[in-house]
Design a protein around this motif. Sequence first.
Motif, PDB file in Angstrom:
ATOM      1  N   SER A 171     -55.872  16.512   3.261  1.00  0.00           N
ATOM      2  CA  SER A 171     -56.387  16.065   4.556  1.00  0.00           C
ATOM      3  C   SER A 171     -56.415  14.544   4.511  1.00  0.00           C
ATOM      4  O   SER A 171     -56.556  13.953   3.430  1.00  0.00           O
ATOM      5  CB  SER A 171     -57.805  16.575   4.778  1.00  0.00           C
ATOM      6  N   ILE A 172     -56.297  13.897   5.669  1.00  0.00           N
ATOM      7  CA  ILE A 172     -56.391  12.440   5.720  1.00  0.00           C
ATOM      8  C   ILE A 172     -57.402  12.058   6.789  1.00  0.00           C
ATOM      9  O   ILE A 172     -57.300  12.512   7.934  1.00  0.00           O
ATOM     10  CB  ILE A 172     -55.028  11.776   6.032  1.00  0.00           C
ATOM     11  N   ILE A 173     -58.363  11.249   6.387  1.00  0.00           N
ATOM     12  CA  ILE A 173     -59.412  10.784   7.298  1.00  0.00           C
ATOM     13  C   ILE A 173     -59.467   9.265   7.226  1.00  0.00           C
ATOM     14  O   ILE A 173     -59.517   8.694   6.131  1.00  0.00           O
ATOM     15  CB  ILE A 173     -60.793  11.366   6.915  1.00  0.00           C
ATOM     16  N   LYS A 174     -59.453   8.611   8.376  1.00  0.00           N
ATOM     17  CA  LYS A 174     -59.600   7.151   8.425  1.00  0.00           C
ATOM     18  C   LYS A 174     -61.065   6.841   8.702  1.00  0.00           C
ATOM     19  O   LYS A 174     -61.634   7.319   9.681  1.00  0.00           O
ATOM     20  CB  LYS A 174     -58.723   6.544   9.518  1.00  0.00           C
ATOM     21  N   GLY A 179     -68.111   2.406  10.372  1.00  0.00           N
ATOM     22  CA  GLY A 179     -68.603   3.777  10.470  1.00  0.00           C
ATOM     23  C   GLY A 179     -67.780   4.696  11.354  1.00  0.00           C
ATOM     24  O   GLY A 179     -68.012   5.893  11.392  1.00  0.00           O
ATOM     25  N   VAL A 180     -66.818   4.146  12.083  1.00  0.00           N
ATOM     26  CA  VAL A 180     -65.983   4.981  12.951  1.00  0.00           C
ATOM     27  C   VAL A 180     -64.986   5.746  12.089  1.00  0.00           C
ATOM     28  O   VAL A 180     -64.387   5.177  11.173  1.00  0.00           O
ATOM     29  CB  VAL A 180     -65.235   4.105  13.984  1.00  0.00           C
ATOM     30  N   PHE A 181     -64.840   7.052  12.352  1.00  0.00           N
ATOM     31  CA  PHE A 181     -63.845   7.799  11.597  1.00  0.00           C
ATOM     32  C   PHE A 181     -62.989   8.659  12.500  1.00  0.00           C
ATOM     33  O   PHE A 181     -63.373   9.014  13.613  1.00  0.00           O
ATOM     34  CB  PHE A 181     -64.485   8.627  10.473  1.00  0.00           C
ATOM     35  N   LYS A 182     -61.782   8.939  11.991  1.00  0.00           N
ATOM     36  CA  LYS A 182     -60.815   9.705  12.764  1.00  0.00           C
ATOM     37  C   LYS A 182     -60.054  10.609  11.801  1.00  0.00           C
ATOM     38  O   LYS A 182     -59.618  10.156  10.734  1.00  0.00           O
ATOM     39  CB  LYS A 182     -59.841   8.732  13.442  1.00  0.00           C
ATOM     40  N   ILE A 183     -59.898  11.868  12.166  1.00  0.00           N
ATOM     41  CA  ILE A 183     -59.122  12.788  11.348  1.00  0.00           C
ATOM     42  C   ILE A 183     -57.651  12.593  11.695  1.00  0.00           C
ATOM     43  O   ILE A 183     -57.247  12.743  12.829  1.00  0.00           O
ATOM     44  CB  ILE A 183     -59.553  14.250  11.595  1.00  0.00           C
TER      45      ILE A 183
END
Length: 186
Positions: A171-174, A179-183
Amino acid sequence: MQTEINNALKVVKEGGIILYPTDTVWGIGCDATNPEAVKKIYGLKQREDSKALICLVADDRMLKNHVSQIPKAAQDIIEVSEKPTTIIYDKAKNLASNLIAEDGSIAIRIPDDDFCYWLTRRLNGALVSTSANISGQPTPKSFKEISPDILNGVDYVVNLHREKICDKPSSIIKISNNGVFKIIRE
């Protein structure tokens, strides 16, 4: 396994590229601080060098050497994730410039694999880890599916876990420092 680690380490330290098993799929790797070796991987994969590559590190100490800040959310995900997870961090450092994305970020995973752990420990740094396929082609699920172009294009093929079947890449998560995250990939 020790012989394979020694052989792979020698090639990586000399600027070569290796084909090796990871905790996900078979990977193509090199010393993540060597821009010429990184360039070889882009050429072998026939991939645009504007598309960043993933790196592997052994542990948190090594991770801290390659990113300016590890967000709390990233630490939490690393601790609780039950499947291989790559995190894209802001502000990469101490890596080849052609490995870092245009926005200054880098994708790094701490693998759950003894070979990868010991290879990165002995290298004392990050190892590039990109899937063992030509860009745009399917990711091979086993060693048998790796194309001859890839097999012939690397400097060393690790002789471990060739029977392993891989369901899918990590899986890759930014996760940004704010604190902002995006899958990116589940």
